[in-house]
Motif scaffolding. Sequence first.
Motif, PDB file in Angstrom:
ATOM      1  N   LYS A 221       0.813  -1.210   0.000  1.00 29.69           N
ATOM      2  CA  LYS A 221       0.000   0.000   0.000  1.00 29.69           C
ATOM      3  C   LYS A 221       0.853   1.269   0.000  1.00 29.69           C
ATOM      4  O   LYS A 221       0.328   2.363  -0.227  1.00 29.69           O
ATOM      5  CB  LYS A 221      -0.936   0.007   1.219  1.00 29.69           C
ATOM      6  N   GLN A 228       2.727  10.229  -4.480  1.00 30.17           N
ATOM      7  CA  GLN A 228       1.682  11.088  -3.926  1.00 30.17           C
ATOM      8  C   GLN A 228       2.304  12.317  -3.271  1.00 30.17           C
ATOM      9  O   GLN A 228       1.778  13.434  -3.386  1.00 30.17           O
ATOM     10  CB  GLN A 228       0.842  10.311  -2.910  1.00 30.17           C
ATOM     11  N   GLN A 253      -2.535   5.858  -8.815  1.00 31.47           N
ATOM     12  CA  GLN A 253      -3.762   5.096  -9.037  1.00 31.47           C
ATOM     13  C   GLN A 253      -3.457   3.645  -9.409  1.00 31.47           C
ATOM     14  O   GLN A 253      -4.069   2.709  -8.859  1.00 31.47           O
ATOM     15  CB  GLN A 253      -4.583   5.753 -10.149  1.00 31.47           C
ATOM     16  N   ASN A 256      -1.977   1.706  -6.388  1.00 29.58           N
ATOM     17  CA  ASN A 256      -3.019   1.345  -5.416  1.00 29.58           C
ATOM     18  C   ASN A 256      -3.866   0.186  -5.940  1.00 29.58           C
ATOM     19  O   ASN A 256      -4.278  -0.693  -5.177  1.00 29.58           O
ATOM     20  CB  ASN A 256      -3.899   2.550  -5.116  1.00 29.58           C
ATOM     21  N   LYS A 257      -4.124   0.191  -7.240  1.00 34.15           N
ATOM     22  CA  LYS A 257      -4.912  -0.894  -7.852  1.00 34.15           C
ATOM     23  C   LYS A 257      -4.148  -2.218  -7.757  1.00 34.15           C
ATOM     24  O   LYS A 257      -4.727  -3.263  -7.429  1.00 34.15           O
ATOM     25  CB  LYS A 257      -5.204  -0.555  -9.315  1.00 34.15           C
TER      26      LYS A 257
END
Length: 338
Positions: A221, A228, A253, A256-257
């Motif tokens: 994670k 970011q 994105q 995270n996916k």
Amino acid sequence: MLSRQLLNRVLVVLGAAVVCMLGGCASDSSVISQADNFYTDLKPAVVTDPEVSKYLQKIGDRIIAAAKKEDAKGVGPDSHKSEKTDWMYGSNMKFYLVNSKTLNAFTTGGNQMYIYNELLQQCEDEDELAAVMAHEYAHVYCRHVQQGMNRQYTILGLALGAGAAGAVAGGKEHGAEYGTAAAGGAMALGSFVGMGFTRKDEAQADEYGFDFYTHAGWDPKRFGAFFQKMIDLGYDKTPEELSDHPTLASRVQVANKRAAELPKSAKKWAKAPIADKDEFAKIKARAVQVTKAMPSDEQLQQAQTLLAAFGNCIVPTEQPEQVEARKKTVVTGKKKGS
């Protein structure tokens, strides 16, 4: 007319361009050799403090060990499988901290990967640093420098051909002037400095970097956390279609996916960080201390300029010092080409 020395350079690069277009060109051995030579130029800026160096290498070794296991399972793009890969897991693979205020990390495709001190200072914890380092190693694993050099040789061949044509067009009076300017400028662009990775390369380095990072035991994670942070600092203003990089937002994105789609068995990969947050803070402070103590001699200044000139591998926005440094290296390249 072109000088004999410059004409020889033109012919060498033109020949290399022809080989590339026929499907050959940059091999592992040629890239490693050039990367080793480039390390000599960057060495004055390399941090040699044992505490900092050993810590960085421990992270790197953990990434490499995970990559070796993935390689044994056949993981990797076609470019990774194009030659033998044993050298990618040897003791010669080194991660270096370099004394530079530019926010960047880079690899020259051989045995060396460079983490800039400014980037280390921006990292909150080891997870963020390991994510960047895994990304850089993935560039080596996927042979992106080799691919980039092949593209460069083709472009250089055309540019130097134009330089030779310029010499002819300039005639007796201006031939040397036109040819030298064109060829010298083209040769300056032929270094690693002129070779940024493509958007596809960066996305692929994120893909395999995430694989190595997670299998090496860091928190899935947290892979996109540093990107970011760069968004929060305002580094994601360039539209993707105008950049060689994916946007930082898209990289976060996708990261995270990927983390969300990991199998439940991935929990077994988790390991404690090499340095907890307090220890990591001490490493950062140590790096500040030792880089301040490095002498500001001419060699160090030249190495820092060269480091600043590298294409940015972390953020899509070129920093002002990178643009200025690249101008200086091009001028130097033209002088060497004359």
